[in-house]
Design a protein around this motif. Sequence first.
Motif, PDB file in Angstrom:
ATOM      1  N   LYS A 168       0.815  -1.229   0.000  1.00 46.28           N
ATOM      2  CA  LYS A 168       0.000   0.000   0.000  1.00 46.28           C
ATOM      3  C   LYS A 168       0.841   1.268   0.000  1.00 46.28           C
ATOM      4  CE  LYS A 168      -3.749  -2.499   0.460  1.00 46.28           C
ATOM      5  NZ  LYS A 168      -3.071  -3.794   0.223  1.00 46.28           N
ATOM      6  N   LYS A 171       2.169   6.449   2.064  1.00 46.16           N
ATOM      7  CA  LYS A 171       1.301   7.623   2.109  1.00 46.16           C
ATOM      8  C   LYS A 171      -0.074   7.270   1.564  1.00 46.16           C
ATOM      9  CE  LYS A 171       5.343  10.500   1.197  1.00 46.16           C
ATOM     10  NZ  LYS A 171       6.047  11.295   0.168  1.00 46.16           N
ATOM     11  N   THR A 173      -3.173   7.154  -0.660  1.00 46.88           N
ATOM     12  CA  THR A 173      -3.301   7.404  -2.098  1.00 46.88           C
ATOM     13  C   THR A 173      -4.442   6.560  -2.654  1.00 46.88           C
ATOM     14  OG1 THR A 173      -2.085   7.432  -4.188  1.00 46.88           O
ATOM     15  CG2 THR A 173      -1.680   5.584  -2.731  1.00 46.88           C
ATOM     16  N   ARG A 174      -4.842   6.844  -3.890  1.00 44.04           N
ATOM     17  CA  ARG A 174      -5.905   6.059  -4.520  1.00 44.04           C
ATOM     18  C   ARG A 174      -5.375   4.659  -4.845  1.00 44.04           C
ATOM     19  NH1 ARG A 174     -10.288   8.684  -6.743  1.00 44.04           N
ATOM     20  NH2 ARG A 174     -10.392   7.146  -8.402  1.00 44.04           N
ATOM     21  N   PRO A 187      -1.473   0.944  -4.800  1.00 39.41           N
ATOM     22  CA  PRO A 187      -1.607   2.319  -5.301  1.00 39.41           C
ATOM     23  C   PRO A 187      -1.760   2.345  -6.821  1.00 39.41           C
ATOM     24  CG  PRO A 187       0.061   2.239  -3.589  1.00 39.41           C
ATOM     25  CD  PRO A 187      -0.310   0.810  -3.872  1.00 39.41           C
ATOM     26  N   GLU A 188      -2.549   3.303  -7.289  1.00 43.11           N
ATOM     27  CA  GLU A 188      -2.856   3.379  -8.726  1.00 43.11           C
ATOM     28  C   GLU A 188      -1.617   3.573  -9.589  1.00 43.11           C
ATOM     29  OE1 GLU A 188      -7.379   5.029  -9.489  1.00 43.11           O
ATOM     30  OE2 GLU A 188      -5.720   6.463  -9.363  1.00 43.11           O
ATOM     31  N   HIS A 189      -0.618   4.298  -9.054  1.00 41.38           N
ATOM     32  CA  HIS A 189       0.560   4.587  -9.876  1.00 41.38           C
ATOM     33  C   HIS A 189       1.597   3.470  -9.826  1.00 41.38           C
ATOM     34  CE1 HIS A 189       1.633   5.932  -5.824  1.00 41.38           C
ATOM     35  NE2 HIS A 189       2.903   5.926  -6.173  1.00 41.38           N
ATOM     36  N   GLU A 342      10.225   5.517  -4.267  1.00 39.87           N
ATOM     37  CA  GLU A 342       9.312   4.961  -3.245  1.00 39.87           C
ATOM     38  C   GLU A 342       9.846   3.643  -2.693  1.00 39.87           C
ATOM     39  OE1 GLU A 342       5.195   5.733  -5.081  1.00 39.87           O
ATOM     40  OE2 GLU A 342       4.774   5.036  -3.050  1.00 39.87           O
TER      41      GLU A 342
END
Length: 397
Positions: A168, A171, A173-174, A187-189, A342
């Motif tokens: 996840k 932070k 995030t979507r 996370p979407e990205h 990240e």
Amino acid sequence: MSYVDIAALEGGDASAALTPKLLTFETAPSRARRVLRSGDTVLSTVRTYLKAVANFPEAQPGLIASTGFAVLRPNGRLRPRFAYWAALSEPFIENVVAHSEGVSYPAINPSVLGSLHLPVPSLTEQERIANFLDDKTARIDALIAEKERLVEHLDAGGFDLLHQAVTKGLKPTRLTNSRREWMGAIPEHWSAPYIKFVAQVESGHTPSRQVPEYWENCHIPWFGLSDVWQIRDGVKEVVAETSELISDLGLANSSARLLPSGTVILSRTASVGFSAIMGVPMATTQDFVNWICGPKVLPDYLLYVFRSMRSEFERLKFGSTHSTIYMPDIAKMALPLPPLEEQREIVAFARERKKRLEELKGFATAELMKLREYRTSLISAAVAGQLDVGSFEAAKA
């Protein structure tokens, strides 16, 4: 019949609740011949160092023990509970071990066991000592159970924290569906590619044991299952030493390959799911699958991903006695893949939290050891008459 076998006491924890197996006469093993009575204490005559001792204050009819046990049945001069504590005391156990024969599977002849001495104070004193130890060890066992739960909680908490970080991020995030059950939403990205698309897959091999030259003048570290102990507890991340080495000739005449420092290794047979990073160039046995990371994934991040994949490894492995994850399934293993920056942040976060959890676990484990040592010394001292258990009775009155 209710049957007690040695395996039920193999942990040597005589305080553990003992649940006999329920068997029919037809399914009972031939060694199920020791008929037990209320008050009996059983002692394993094999692997005597394990302290496999248990007492049965109330033995239900039909309770049978393995012939691998000797039965200590008190007569009029011995209280049953005192007999149990005396049989569990360190001096008696050490005497049993000293009279055992065999190295890898030490055993004692029941007749020799029967000739060993136990301290036998008066019946009144035996009763006092047994009551004292029943009370004190129950309190110590409760503390031990509490510390064990704390260690389990720290282990579980560390795993959950790591799994959350690598699936996840750090932070809010979507999120989107990863289509991988063990990851859940990511996370979407991020992406969730097969690992083989971001790291080169390498297997290991064993040079022929029939060619002495492959195992002489060796200098190439060769990581195998005998080295898994180094990473079994999940503390160590980088490995540089192996129990065996192979020669240049052995490497050249086998499918084993010398892999570069930084390669991530994962055990896939027998001890499945243990991972580490190579600290020096080395080869591995075929029990490992290895990944040389490409430019899109950091070795440290891949290591933490593997260490958060328990449920996925359980799903993929086959076999109960000799578990294996087969290479076709290895090829379909995927990872949650964030951008490199990240990945670095997740590795730093996971490493810092892991350090703190290991410190807490170290304190709890040290206290556990002290409690177990105190329990052992208390039993030995009380049975030997070195404690004033009379004052204990007076305090309770």
